[in-house]
Design a protein around this motif. Structure first.
Motif, short mmCIF file in Angstrom:
data_model
loop_
_atom_site.label_atom_id
_atom_site.label_comp_id
_atom_site.label_asym_id
_atom_site.label_seq_id
_atom_site.Cartn_x
_atom_site.Cartn_y
_atom_site.Cartn_z
N LEU A 259 1.01 -1.28 -0.17
CA LEU A 259 0.30 0.07 -0.05
C LEU A 259 1.17 1.31 0.38
O LEU A 259 0.66 2.16 -1.10
CB LEU A 259 -0.64 0.28 0.71
CG LEU A 259 -1.44 1.06 1.26
CD1 LEU A 259 -2.76 1.53 0.45
CD2 LEU A 259 -2.70 1.33 2.64
N ALA A 260 1.86 1.22 1.02
CA ALA A 260 2.84 2.35 0.50
C ALA A 260 3.27 2.97 -0.48
O ALA A 260 3.43 3.70 -0.82
CB ALA A 260 3.96 2.30 1.44
N ILE A 261 3.31 1.89 -1.37
CA ILE A 261 4.83 1.93 -2.62
C ILE A 261 3.37 2.48 -3.42
O ILE A 261 3.60 3.41 -4.23
CB ILE A 261 5.34 0.72 -2.94
CG1 ILE A 261 6.54 0.25 -2.02
CG2 ILE A 261 5.67 0.54 -4.12
CD1 ILE A 261 7.67 -1.47 -2.79
N TRP A 262 2.09 2.60 -3.32
CA TRP A 262 1.08 2.45 -4.34
C TRP A 262 0.67 3.92 -3.66
O TRP A 262 1.00 3.95 -5.11
CB TRP A 262 -0.14 1.85 -4.58
CG TRP A 262 -1.25 2.13 -4.28
CD1 TRP A 262 -2.16 2.81 -4.73
CD2 TRP A 262 -0.93 2.54 -6.10
NE1 TRP A 262 -3.03 3.58 -5.25
CE2 TRP A 262 -2.56 2.97 -6.47
CE3 TRP A 262 -0.95 2.35 -7.44
CZ2 TRP A 262 -2.84 4.02 -7.85
CZ3 TRP A 262 -0.83 2.79 -9.18
CH2 TRP A 262 -2.20 3.47 -8.96
N LEU A 263 0.64 4.32 -3.10
CA LEU A 263 0.69 5.69 -1.93
C LEU A 263 1.59 6.29 -3.04
O LEU A 263 1.40 8.13 -3.90
CB LEU A 263 0.47 5.54 -1.16
CG LEU A 263 -0.77 4.80 -0.41
CD1 LEU A 263 -0.34 5.85 1.37
CD2 LEU A 263 -2.44 5.64 -0.29
N ALA B 95 -8.25 0.63 -2.03
CA ALA B 95 -7.18 -0.24 -1.12
C ALA B 95 -6.96 0.74 0.41
O ALA B 95 -6.85 0.15 1.42
CB ALA B 95 -5.57 0.45 -2.21
N VAL B 96 -6.76 2.10 0.11
CA VAL B 96 -7.53 2.70 2.04
C VAL B 96 -8.55 2.03 3.03
O VAL B 96 -8.42 1.89 3.60
CB VAL B 96 -7.14 4.08 2.10
CG1 VAL B 96 -6.72 4.61 2.91
CG2 VAL B 96 -5.85 4.51 0.95
N THR B 97 -9.22 2.08 1.84
CA THR B 97 -10.74 1.68 2.44
C THR B 97 -10.69 0.32 3.03
O THR B 97 -10.82 -0.47 4.12
CB THR B 97 -11.94 1.78 1.82
OG1 THR B 97 -12.23 3.00 1.68
CG2 THR B 97 -12.27 1.19 2.68
N LEU B 98 -9.98 -0.77 1.90
CA LEU B 98 -9.92 -2.10 2.41
C LEU B 98 -9.18 -2.37 3.73
O LEU B 98 -8.86 -3.18 4.52
CB LEU B 98 -9.32 -2.63 0.74
CG LEU B 98 -10.24 -2.97 0.51
CD1 LEU B 98 -10.51 -3.78 -1.21
CD2 LEU B 98 -11.63 -3.79 0.56
N HIS B 99 -7.43 -1.40 3.52
CA HIS B 99 -7.23 -1.55 4.76
C HIS B 99 -7.45 -1.41 5.69
O HIS B 99 -6.85 -1.97 6.89
CB HIS B 99 -5.26 -0.62 4.57
CG HIS B 99 -4.96 -0.45 5.06
ND1 HIS B 99 -3.56 -1.58 5.83
CD2 HIS B 99 -4.54 0.10 6.38
CE1 HIS B 99 -2.43 -1.82 6.55
NE2 HIS B 99 -3.07 0.13 6.87
N MET B 100 -8.17 -0.11 5.79
CA MET B 100 -9.24 0.10 7.12
C MET B 100 -9.50 -0.97 7.34
O MET B 100 -9.63 -0.90 9.21
CB MET B 100 -9.76 1.56 6.77
CG MET B 100 -8.89 2.89 6.34
SD MET B 100 -8.51 4.03 7.79
CE MET B 100 -10.01 4.51 8.45
N LEU B 101 -10.50 -1.76 6.74
CA LEU B 101 -11.07 -2.63 7.64
C LEU B 101 -10.06 -4.42 7.68
O LEU B 101 -10.18 -4.83 8.54
CB LEU B 101 -11.68 -3.40 6.30
CG LEU B 101 -13.26 -2.51 6.03
CD1 LEU B 101 -13.66 -2.60 4.24
CD2 LEU B 101 -14.37 -2.90 6.76
N ARG B 102 -8.89 -4.99 7.27
CA ARG B 102 -8.02 -5.77 7.15
C ARG B 102 -7.11 -5.40 8.04
O ARG B 102 -6.70 -6.27 9.45
CB ARG B 102 -7.97 -5.91 6.14
CG ARG B 102 -6.52 -5.20 6.08
CD ARG B 102 -5.54 -5.93 4.62
NE ARG B 102 -4.44 -4.85 4.30
CZ ARG B 102 -3.36 -4.54 3.47
NH1 ARG B 102 -3.61 -5.52 2.92
NH2 ARG B 102 -2.50 -4.13 3.45
N ALA B 103 -7.02 -3.83 8.76
CA ALA B 103 -5.86 -3.84 9.65
C ALA B 103 -6.63 -3.37 11.08
O ALA B 103 -5.82 -2.96 12.03
CB ALA B 103 -5.26 -2.54 9.38
N GLY B 104 -8.22 -3.48 11.04
CA GLY B 104 -9.14 -3.47 12.63
C GLY B 104 -8.74 -1.92 12.92
O GLY B 104 -9.76 -1.76 13.87
#
Length: 207
Positions: A13-17, A148-157
């Motif tokens: 995600l960081a690389i994509w950002l 990507a950010v929305t899914l990360h918010m969900l998967r990371a808790g």
């Protein structure tokens, strides 16, 4: 009690950002330059004016091009710095609090909503009916970034969710590119139905 966060160093995600931020910022910079040239010489033909359908001038000179009272590219020049900084910070092993992720997501969500509105205006507004090349570059990176950010918010808790939801979000991350491609296809289909865009773009590029 807050759920424990996972994926605290999302390298992909960081690389994509960083990549998305650089592309988005360059698109905003290019549009800003075109706007300055138009202000200096109203009769100038923008370098991105390829045809009646594919052009930047109509968008820059419309009220939609200054939706908040100033040229929209200014938002991009400032806003796209955030993904670059966040991405670089993650690569440097920074970890962010929940409130920070929520603020970052809010900015990305605003950009996504604004882009959807601009797409609708470009295709359907009587004073536009155009596809702005640099605008489309911005659309192309904003859409997958939001996913990507929305899914990360969900998967990371960061968002309170069950383990099942977090697991599904984690699995869906690899499908973000496909979701983006499907989104592009839908936009192109809408543009084709309203403006015969595919034929016009083909003629512009190869005619």
């Amino acid at each position: 009690m807050p759920e424990q966060q996972t994926h605290t160093r999302p390298t992909g995600l960081a690389i994509w950002l960083v990549i998305a931020g650089v592309i988005g910022w360059w698109a905003a910079f290019s549009l800003t330059v075109e706007k300055f040239e138009k202000l200096a010489n109203p009769d100038a033909i923008a370098s991105c004016d390829l045809s009646v359908l594919v052009q930047c001038s109509a968008n820059l000179e419309s009220w939609q091009g200054s939706a908040f009272g100033f040229p929209n590219p200014v938002l991009g020049l400032t806003g796209w710095v955030a993904p670059i900084v966040v991405g670089m910070a993650i690569l440097a092993r920074a970890r962010f609090a929940r409130w920070f992720w929520w603020c970052f997501w809010a900015g990305i969500a605003f950009a996504f909503g604004f882009v959807i509105w601009l797409i609708g205006q470009s295709i359907y507004a009587p004073n536009l009916h155009t596809l702005c090349p640099w605008c489309m570059v911005t659309w192309s990176v904003t859409i997958p970034t939001f996913y990507a950010v929305t899914l990360h918010m969900l998967r990371a808790g960061i968002v309170a969710a069950s383990d099942r939801v977090r697991d599904v979000a984690d699995r869906l991350m690899v499908w973000v590119p496909l979701a983006a491609i499907v989104s592009y296809a839908i936009i192109l289909l809408l543009a084709q139905l309203e403006m015969n865009a595919v034929v016009n773009i083909w003629q512009t590029l190869f005619g």
